[in-house]
Design a protein around this motif. Structure first.
Motif, PDB file in Angstrom:
ATOM      1  N   GLN A 192      -0.600  -6.967  18.250  1.00  0.00           N
ATOM      2  CA  GLN A 192       0.176  -6.919  17.012  1.00  0.00           C
ATOM      3  C   GLN A 192      -0.495  -7.728  15.901  1.00  0.00           C
ATOM      4  O   GLN A 192      -0.526  -7.301  14.744  1.00  0.00           O
ATOM      5  CB  GLN A 192       1.592  -7.427  17.269  1.00  0.00           C
ATOM      6  N   GLU A 211       5.769  -3.027   2.647  1.00  0.00           N
ATOM      7  CA  GLU A 211       7.046  -2.942   3.357  1.00  0.00           C
ATOM      8  C   GLU A 211       6.983  -1.998   4.561  1.00  0.00           C
ATOM      9  O   GLU A 211       7.906  -1.985   5.392  1.00  0.00           O
ATOM     10  CB  GLU A 211       8.160  -2.487   2.411  1.00  0.00           C
ATOM     11  N   LYS A 212       5.914  -1.206   4.659  1.00  0.00           N
ATOM     12  CA  LYS A 212       5.775  -0.284   5.791  1.00  0.00           C
ATOM     13  C   LYS A 212       5.064  -0.922   6.981  1.00  0.00           C
ATOM     14  O   LYS A 212       5.114  -0.399   8.100  1.00  0.00           O
ATOM     15  CB  LYS A 212       4.963   0.947   5.350  1.00  0.00           C
ATOM     16  N   ASP A 214       5.405  -3.676   8.877  1.00  0.00           N
ATOM     17  CA  ASP A 214       6.182  -4.096  10.054  1.00  0.00           C
ATOM     18  C   ASP A 214       6.656  -2.904  10.870  1.00  0.00           C
ATOM     19  O   ASP A 214       6.636  -2.932  12.107  1.00  0.00           O
ATOM     20  CB  ASP A 214       7.379  -4.952   9.616  1.00  0.00           C
ATOM     21  N   SER A 215       7.080  -1.842  10.201  1.00  0.00           N
ATOM     22  CA  SER A 215       7.582  -0.672  10.928  1.00  0.00           C
ATOM     23  C   SER A 215       6.443   0.058  11.635  1.00  0.00           C
ATOM     24  O   SER A 215       6.639   0.604  12.735  1.00  0.00           O
ATOM     25  CB  SER A 215       8.313   0.280   9.979  1.00  0.00           C
ATOM     26  N   ILE A 216       5.245   0.067  11.044  1.00  0.00           N
ATOM     27  CA  ILE A 216       4.092   0.682  11.711  1.00  0.00           C
ATOM     28  C   ILE A 216       3.747  -0.093  12.978  1.00  0.00           C
ATOM     29  O   ILE A 216       3.535   0.489  14.051  1.00  0.00           O
ATOM     30  CB  ILE A 216       2.875   0.732  10.764  1.00  0.00           C
ATOM     31  N   GLU A 218       5.708  -2.005  14.733  1.00  0.00           N
ATOM     32  CA  GLU A 218       6.783  -1.782  15.701  1.00  0.00           C
ATOM     33  C   GLU A 218       6.610  -0.442  16.400  1.00  0.00           C
ATOM     34  O   GLU A 218       6.808  -0.323  17.619  1.00  0.00           O
ATOM     35  CB  GLU A 218       8.132  -1.834  14.983  1.00  0.00           C
ATOM     36  N   ALA A 219       6.225   0.583  15.653  1.00  0.00           N
ATOM     37  CA  ALA A 219       6.149   1.934  16.203  1.00  0.00           C
ATOM     38  C   ALA A 219       5.006   2.106  17.191  1.00  0.00           C
ATOM     39  O   ALA A 219       5.144   2.828  18.190  1.00  0.00           O
ATOM     40  CB  ALA A 219       6.017   2.944  15.068  1.00  0.00           C
ATOM     41  N   MET A 239       5.041   7.366   8.671  1.00  0.00           N
ATOM     42  CA  MET A 239       4.875   5.932   8.913  1.00  0.00           C
ATOM     43  C   MET A 239       4.310   5.213   7.691  1.00  0.00           C
ATOM     44  O   MET A 239       4.565   4.029   7.489  1.00  0.00           O
ATOM     45  CB  MET A 239       3.908   5.694  10.088  1.00  0.00           C
TER      46      MET A 239
END
Length: 293
Positions: A192, A211-212, A214-216, A218-219, A239
């Motif tokens: 990570q 802002e994307k 963290d979600s990338i 996580e995914a 994503m």
């Protein structure tokens, strides 16, 4: 001049021994010509990282190929030989490989001052996806896929090992599993952290919304899907990855020069030319076929 059977035998044997080397030399020449032409069109350095499923002809034992230390040595040398003002195009076709080798290549790519473009004509899974994240732009075939980069410990996903420690009472978990869970937690944190380094790299040409990020992460790093889960072009774009599908035709032509070694009958065959629909011939009996919908 008279030839006896022995002379013919030795001539045929000589031809049979020379022909494979001549064929390899011919294919290698075609590859170099294709690479030079693509570099001329693009105005940069082209690097190929292609891993096919090889087989030993004698025994037919499948041997998986993957990103290795030898690959990293060769690619790092190619990057060192590339002037700072010259773009790099990396063509990827790989199931992934060693984390160490992958990180070495990815770090070298993000340090290169000029634009780095990764082309994915078919798939770039696991470590291949990590290399794609190091690029300023990812060009994918419309049907190509990327994959999660969550760590694997032996035959098990690190996230699944952690799940065992989480779900079972600590007294029912054996020492080896606890040790593996500790390693798994560290492996996920390391991956990570590295993926964040790639995504937060300040490249003006690349548009990844902060802002994307963290979600990338996580995914693709937490093991919420299986390691062979295919991330499609549509999902990658959703994503927030810098994807486009303007794949040059010359990429496919290059891939044709690196075919899967075959030991027998090919499993897929077709006439290798663009298809032009033609009117169907009348069916026996004189009736014309009805259009199919």
């Amino acid at each position: 001049m008279n030839f006896n059977f022995s002379d013919i035998f030795w001539i045929l044997l000589l031809i049979a021994s020379v022909q494979p080397a001549w064929q390899r030399q011919t294919v290698e020449l075609r590859r170099m010509q294709a690479l030079k032409e693509f570099e001329r069109q693009r105005g940069g350095r082209v690097i190929l990282l292609i891993h096919r499923q090889e087989s030993i002809n004698l025994l037919g034992i499948p041997l998986s190929r993957f990103i290795s230390i030898e690959d990293s040595e060769q690619i790092l040398r190619a990057i060192r030989l590339t002037p700072p003002g010259t773009p790099i195009d990396l063509i990827l076709h790989t199931p992934g490989g060693l984390v160490l080798a992958t990180e070495q290549i990815a770090r070298a790519l993000i340090r290169h001052p000029s634009k780095v473009t990764v082309f994915v004509p078919h798939y770039a899974m696991s470590g291949g996806t990590m290399l794609a994240l190091a690029a300023d732009e990812i060009v994918m075939d419309e049907n190509a896929v990327l994959g999660p980069v969550d760590p694997q410990l032996g035959n098990f996903p690190a996230a699944s090992i952690l799940r065992v420690r989480q779900d079972k009472p600590i007294g029912e978990v054996d020492d080896q599993t606890l040790i593996m869970a500790d390693i798994a937690q560290k492996a996920i944190a390391q991956v990570q952290r590295f993926v964040r380094t790639l995504l937060e790299d300040e490249v003006p040409k690349r548009k990844i919304s902060p802002e994307k990020i963290d979600s990338i992460i996580e995914a693709i790093t937490t093991g919420r899907v299986t390691h062979d889960y295919p991330i499609t072009v549509e999902e990658a774009k959703e994503m927030g990855l810098p994807i486009n599908t303007d794949m040059p035709t010359s990429i496919y032509q290059l891939m044709d020069l690196y075919p899967q070694p075959r030991g027998g009958r090919p499993s897929v065959q077709y006439i290798p030319m663009p298809y032009e629909p033609r009117p169907r011939l009348p069916e026996p009996g004189g009736t014309s076929p009805q259009p199919q919908r």
